[in-house]
Design a protein around this motif. Structure first.
Motif, PDB file in Angstrom:
ATOM      1  N   TYR A  82     101.397  21.161   1.555  1.00 38.99           N
ATOM      2  CA  TYR A  82     102.369  20.987   3.128  1.00 38.99           C
ATOM      3  C   TYR A  82     101.561  21.368   3.844  1.00 38.99           C
ATOM      4  N   SER A  83     100.743  22.618   3.886  1.00 37.13           N
ATOM      5  CA  SER A  83      99.808  22.857   4.585  1.00 37.13           C
ATOM      6  C   SER A  83      98.106  22.147   4.855  1.00 37.13           C
ATOM      7  N   LEU A  84      98.046  21.591   4.089  1.00 34.48           N
ATOM      8  CA  LEU A  84      97.261  20.141   5.089  1.00 34.48           C
ATOM      9  C   LEU A  84      98.407  19.066   5.934  1.00 34.48           C
ATOM     10  N   TYR A  85      99.602  18.290   5.434  1.00 36.18           N
ATOM     11  CA  TYR A  85     100.339  18.004   6.638  1.00 36.18           C
ATOM     12  C   TYR A  85     100.124  18.624   7.904  1.00 36.18           C
ATOM     13  N   HIS A  86     100.544  19.661   7.586  1.00 34.76           N
ATOM     14  CA  HIS A  86     100.847  20.358   9.051  1.00 34.76           C
ATOM     15  C   HIS A  86      99.753  20.731  10.111  1.00 34.76           C
ATOM     16  N   SER A  87      97.811  20.274   8.929  1.00 35.99           N
ATOM     17  CA  SER A  87      97.043  20.524   9.993  1.00 35.99           C
ATOM     18  C   SER A  87      96.856  19.193  10.047  1.00 35.99           C
ATOM     19  N   LEU A  88      97.304  18.542   9.957  1.00 33.44           N
ATOM     20  CA  LEU A  88      96.882  17.059  10.075  1.00 33.44           C
ATOM     21  C   LEU A  88      97.727  16.579  11.526  1.00 33.44           C
ATOM     22  N   HIS A  89      99.521  17.125  11.476  1.00 34.35           N
ATOM     23  CA  HIS A  89     100.474  16.740  12.223  1.00 34.35           C
ATOM     24  C   HIS A  89      99.666  17.715  13.554  1.00 34.35           C
ATOM     25  N   HIS A  90      99.778  18.844  13.357  1.00 36.74           N
ATOM     26  CA  HIS A  90      99.120  19.557  14.163  1.00 36.74           C
ATOM     27  C   HIS A  90      97.357  20.132  15.552  1.00 36.74           C
ATOM     28  N   TYR A  91      96.888  18.735  14.899  1.00 35.28           N
ATOM     29  CA  TYR A  91      95.819  18.960  14.408  1.00 35.28           C
ATOM     30  C   TYR A  91      94.983  18.533  16.300  1.00 35.28           C
ATOM     31  N   LYS A  92      95.655  17.727  16.650  1.00 37.56           N
ATOM     32  CA  LYS A  92      95.700  17.241  18.395  1.00 37.56           C
ATOM     33  C   LYS A  92      95.770  18.420  18.919  1.00 37.56           C
ATOM     34  N   TYR A  93      96.495  19.530  19.029  1.00 42.39           N
ATOM     35  CA  TYR A  93      97.260  20.014  19.481  1.00 42.39           C
ATOM     36  C   TYR A  93      96.214  21.389  19.202  1.00 42.39           C
ATOM     37  N   HIS A  94      95.583  22.270  17.791  1.00 40.61           N
ATOM     38  CA  HIS A  94      95.276  22.919  17.611  1.00 40.61           C
ATOM     39  C   HIS A  94      93.501  22.975  18.546  1.00 40.61           C
ATOM     40  N   THR A  95      93.650  21.588  18.473  1.00 38.43           N
ATOM     41  CA  THR A  95      92.382  21.307  18.920  1.00 38.43           C
ATOM     42  C   THR A  95      91.850  21.556  20.814  1.00 38.43           C
ATOM     43  N   PHE A  96      92.911  21.114  21.209  1.00 41.93           N
ATOM     44  CA  PHE A  96      93.443  21.211  22.661  1.00 41.93           C
ATOM     45  C   PHE A  96      93.373  22.392  23.353  1.00 41.93           C
ATOM     46  N   LEU A  97      93.359  23.609  22.089  1.00 43.85           N
ATOM     47  CA  LEU A  97      93.426  24.569  22.341  1.00 43.85           C
ATOM     48  C   LEU A  97      92.711  25.653  22.039  1.00 43.85           C
ATOM     49  N   HIS A  98      91.526  25.065  21.706  1.00 43.16           N
ATOM     50  CA  HIS A  98      90.232  25.300  21.499  1.00 43.16           C
ATOM     51  C   HIS A  98      89.513  25.526  22.496  1.00 43.16           C
ATOM     52  N   CYS A  99      89.426  23.460  22.858  1.00 43.37           N
ATOM     53  CA  CYS A  99      89.129  23.165  24.280  1.00 43.37           C
ATOM     54  C   CYS A  99      89.574  24.209  25.519  1.00 43.37           C
ATOM     55  N   LYS A 100      90.904  24.214  25.302  1.00 43.01           N
ATOM     56  CA  LYS A 100      91.457  25.170  26.082  1.00 43.01           C
ATOM     57  C   LYS A 100      90.447  26.700  26.817  1.00 43.01           C
ATOM     58  N   LYS A 101      90.435  26.881  25.759  1.00 41.01           N
ATOM     59  CA  LYS A 101      89.881  28.473  25.324  1.00 41.01           C
ATOM     60  C   LYS A 101      88.287  28.528  25.765  1.00 41.01           C
ATOM     61  N   GLU A 102      87.832  27.096  25.564  1.00 43.29           N
ATOM     62  CA  GLU A 102      85.905  26.878  26.018  1.00 43.29           C
ATOM     63  C   GLU A 102      86.006  26.862  27.409  1.00 43.29           C
ATOM     64  N   THR A 103      87.549  26.540  28.085  1.00 45.26           N
ATOM     65  CA  THR A 103      86.966  25.579  29.748  1.00 45.26           C
ATOM     66  C   THR A 103      87.189  26.996  30.503  1.00 45.26           C
ATOM     67  N   ASP A 104      89.042  28.273  29.778  1.00 42.86           N
ATOM     68  CA  ASP A 104      88.804  28.765  30.266  1.00 42.86           C
ATOM     69  C   ASP A 104      87.455  30.526  30.234  1.00 42.86           C
ATOM     70  N   ASN A 105      86.981  30.124  29.573  1.00 39.38           N
ATOM     71  CA  ASN A 105      85.772  30.639  29.397  1.00 39.38           C
ATOM     72  C   ASN A 105      85.191  30.375  30.424  1.00 39.38           C
ATOM     73  N   ILE A 106      84.144  29.330  30.356  1.00 40.87           N
ATOM     74  CA  ILE A 106      83.170  28.531  31.309  1.00 40.87           C
ATOM     75  C   ILE A 106      84.158  29.200  32.550  1.00 40.87           C
ATOM     76  N   GLU A 107      85.211  28.807  33.274  1.00 40.61           N
ATOM     77  CA  GLU A 107      85.681  29.733  34.180  1.00 40.61           C
ATOM     78  C   GLU A 107      85.991  30.732  34.734  1.00 40.61           C
ATOM     79  N   GLN A 108      85.721  31.037  34.283  1.00 45.88           N
ATOM     80  CA  GLN A 108      85.875  32.963  33.704  1.00 45.88           C
ATOM     81  C   GLN A 108      84.628  32.916  34.076  1.00 45.88           C
ATOM     82  N   ALA A 109      83.550  32.872  33.619  1.00 46.68           N
ATOM     83  CA  ALA A 109      81.751  32.981  34.008  1.00 46.68           C
ATOM     84  C   ALA A 109      81.289  32.585  35.455  1.00 46.68           C
ATOM     85  N   ALA A 110      81.427  31.378  36.031  1.00 43.12           N
ATOM     86  CA  ALA A 110      81.372  30.895  36.863  1.00 43.12           C
ATOM     87  C   ALA A 110      82.605  30.984  38.191  1.00 43.12           C
ATOM     88  N   GLU A 111      82.055  31.464  39.959  1.00 41.72           N
ATOM     89  CA  GLU A 111      83.213  31.676  40.286  1.00 41.72           C
ATOM     90  C   GLU A 111      83.338  29.855  41.490  1.00 41.72           C
TER      91      GLU A 111
END
Length: 146
Positions: A82-111
Motif C-alpha cells: 500500500y505504501s509503495l502504491y501510495h508513493s507511486l500515486h503521489h510521486y508527482k505531487y511530492h516532487t512538486f512540493l520539493h521543487c516549491k521548497k527549493e524555489t521558495d528558498n532561492i526567492e528568499q535568498a535574493a530580492e
C-alpha cells in the motif's frame, strides 16, 4: 512528464495485480497525500492517511472539503505494498512540493530574482537535481522488485 506518468501508472497496475485492494482503500490512498504508520501488535500496523487534497492536473490544493483523515489496520506486508502504491500515486505531487521548497528558498535568498533566474539556479544545483533523480530511480527500483 507524460513518460514519467506512464511509468508510474504501469508500476501501480503491476502492484494492483499483486494485492487485493478494496475500492475504498484505493480511493483513500488516492485522496490523501500523507501516510504514516504506527505498530499496533506483532505484524500489524495502524496506517494514518491525511493531508490536504490537491488537483492531480494542476497540483494546486483544492478548495472543496475532502473526507476526514482515515485510519486502517494492515499487516506489515500489505502495508509495504500500500505504501509503495501510495508513493507511486503521489510521486508527482511530492516532487512538486520539493521543487516549491527549493524555489521558495532561492526567492528568499535574493530580492525578486525573477522566474528565469530561479529556474537557472535550480538547474545549476547539481546535488539537488541528483537527489530528485535518485529518489525517482529508488522508487522505480523498489516497485520493480515487488
Amino acid at each position: 512528464m507524460r513518460k514519467i506518468d506512464s511509468m508510474l501508472s504501469e508500476q501501480k497496475k503491476k502492484l494492483l495485480r499483486r494485492v487485493n485492494m478494496s475500492a475504498q482503500h484505493q480511493e483513500a490512498l488516492h485522496i490523501f497525500p500523507k501516510m504514516t504508520a504506527d505498530p499496533v501488535e506483532s505484524g500489524v500496523v495502524k496506517v494514518h492517511l491525511g493531508g490536504e487534497g490537491y488537483n492531480r492536473k494542476t497540483l494546486n490544493q483544492i478548495k472543496r472539503s475532502i473526507p476526514k483523515q482515515q485510519d486502517m489496520k494492515l499487516s506489515i506486508d500489505i502495508f509495504r505494498l500500500y505504501s509503495l502504491y501510495h508513493s507511486l500515486h503521489h510521486y508527482k505531487y511530492h516532487t512538486f512540493l520539493h521543487c516549491k521548497k527549493e524555489t521558495d528558498n532561492i526567492e528568499q535568498a535574493a530580492e525578486d530574482p525573477g522566474q528565469e533566474e530561479v529556474v537557472q539556479q535550480c538547474m545549476a544545483n547539481q546535488g539537488w537535481l541528483e537527489s530528485l533523480f535518485s529518489s525517482f530511480m529508488e522508487l522505480l527500483t523498489i516497485s520493480a522488485k515487488t
